[in-house]
Design a protein around this motif. Structure first.
Motif, mmCIF file in Angstrom:
data_model
loop_
_atom_site.group_PDB
_atom_site.id
_atom_site.type_symbol
_atom_site.label_atom_id
_atom_site.label_comp_id
_atom_site.label_asym_id
_atom_site.label_seq_id
_atom_site.Cartn_x
_atom_site.Cartn_y
_atom_site.Cartn_z
ATOM 1 N N GLU A 297 0.828 -1.213 0.000
ATOM 2 C CA GLU A 297 0.000 0.000 0.000
ATOM 3 C C GLU A 297 0.860 1.260 0.000
ATOM 4 O O GLU A 297 0.550 2.230 -0.687
ATOM 5 N N LEU A 298 1.928 1.248 0.759
ATOM 6 C CA LEU A 298 2.806 2.418 0.818
ATOM 7 C C LEU A 298 3.468 2.703 -0.528
ATOM 8 O O LEU A 298 3.675 3.860 -0.888
ATOM 9 N N LYS B 142 2.256 2.548 -3.330
ATOM 10 C CA LYS B 142 1.316 3.216 -4.225
ATOM 11 C C LYS B 142 1.353 4.734 -4.061
ATOM 12 O O LYS B 142 0.757 5.458 -4.848
ATOM 13 N N ILE B 143 2.066 5.212 -3.037
ATOM 14 C CA ILE B 143 2.197 6.648 -2.785
ATOM 15 C C ILE B 143 3.451 7.143 -3.489
ATOM 16 O O ILE B 143 4.564 6.729 -3.161
ATOM 17 N N ASP B 144 3.277 8.018 -4.463
ATOM 18 C CA ASP B 144 4.410 8.511 -5.255
ATOM 19 C C ASP B 144 5.309 9.465 -4.484
ATOM 20 O O ASP B 144 6.525 9.431 -4.629
ATOM 21 N N ASP B 145 4.712 10.312 -3.677
ATOM 22 C CA ASP B 145 5.464 11.322 -2.944
ATOM 23 C C ASP B 145 6.237 10.685 -1.790
ATOM 24 O O ASP B 145 5.648 10.059 -0.900
ATOM 25 N N ALA C 260 5.207 11.909 1.775
ATOM 26 C CA ALA C 260 3.900 11.374 2.167
ATOM 27 C C ALA C 260 4.020 9.900 2.523
ATOM 28 O O ALA C 260 3.444 9.441 3.518
ATOM 29 N N ARG C 261 4.778 9.145 1.725
ATOM 30 C CA ARG C 261 4.967 7.719 1.997
ATOM 31 C C ARG C 261 5.641 7.519 3.355
ATOM 32 O O ARG C 261 5.226 6.675 4.158
ATOM 33 N N TYR D 75 3.086 8.242 6.200
ATOM 34 C CA TYR D 75 2.147 7.141 6.427
ATOM 35 C C TYR D 75 2.845 5.909 6.999
ATOM 36 O O TYR D 75 2.290 5.199 7.835
ATOM 37 N N LYS E 36 -5.122 1.988 4.562
ATOM 38 C CA LYS E 36 -5.878 2.350 3.354
ATOM 39 C C LYS E 36 -6.880 3.459 3.653
ATOM 40 O O LYS E 36 -7.030 4.397 2.884
ATOM 41 N N LYS F 228 -5.060 6.783 4.160
ATOM 42 C CA LYS F 228 -4.603 7.307 2.871
ATOM 43 C C LYS F 228 -5.762 7.938 2.112
ATOM 44 O O LYS F 228 -5.625 9.006 1.529
ATOM 45 N N GLY G 14 -6.775 11.202 3.680
ATOM 46 C CA GLY G 14 -5.723 12.207 3.637
ATOM 47 C C GLY G 14 -5.360 12.709 4.991
ATOM 48 O O GLY G 14 -4.833 13.730 5.222
#
Length: 81
Positions: free
Chosen positions: A47-48, A50-53, A56-57, A60, A75, A78, A81
């Motif tokens: 899941e992590l 899937k976060i491009d930034d 942010a990754r 989380y 999930k 995320k 937000g």
């Protein structure tokens, strides 16, 4: 694709093209084992990834460890937000 088929034959399920792609991303995003927490499962990291930034990754990831989030909770967090 060839590697995927060969790995599935040799080791069984879990080696689809998409899974191999995420495994590669994991290797790239977490080159040092010290940055990987044993408190999180592969499903958390899936899941992590899937976060491009990157920031942010990392946020989380740290929150998931600190708050002991399940994958479902990660999930949800995320998504909201």
């Amino acid at each position: 694709l060839r590697n995927s088929k060969e790995l599935k034959l040799k080791y069984g399920k879990g080696f689809s093209r998409s899974n191999l792609s995420y495994m590669r991303q994991f290797y790239i995003k977490y080159p040092n084992r010290e940055t990987v927490s044993l408190k999180l499962s592969w499903s958390h990291y899936f899941e992590l990834l899937k976060i491009d930034d990157d920031l942010a990754r990392e946020f989380y990831q740290n929150q998931a460890i600190k708050e002991n989030w399940t994958v479902r909770e990660l999930k949800r967090q995320k998504k909201t937000g």
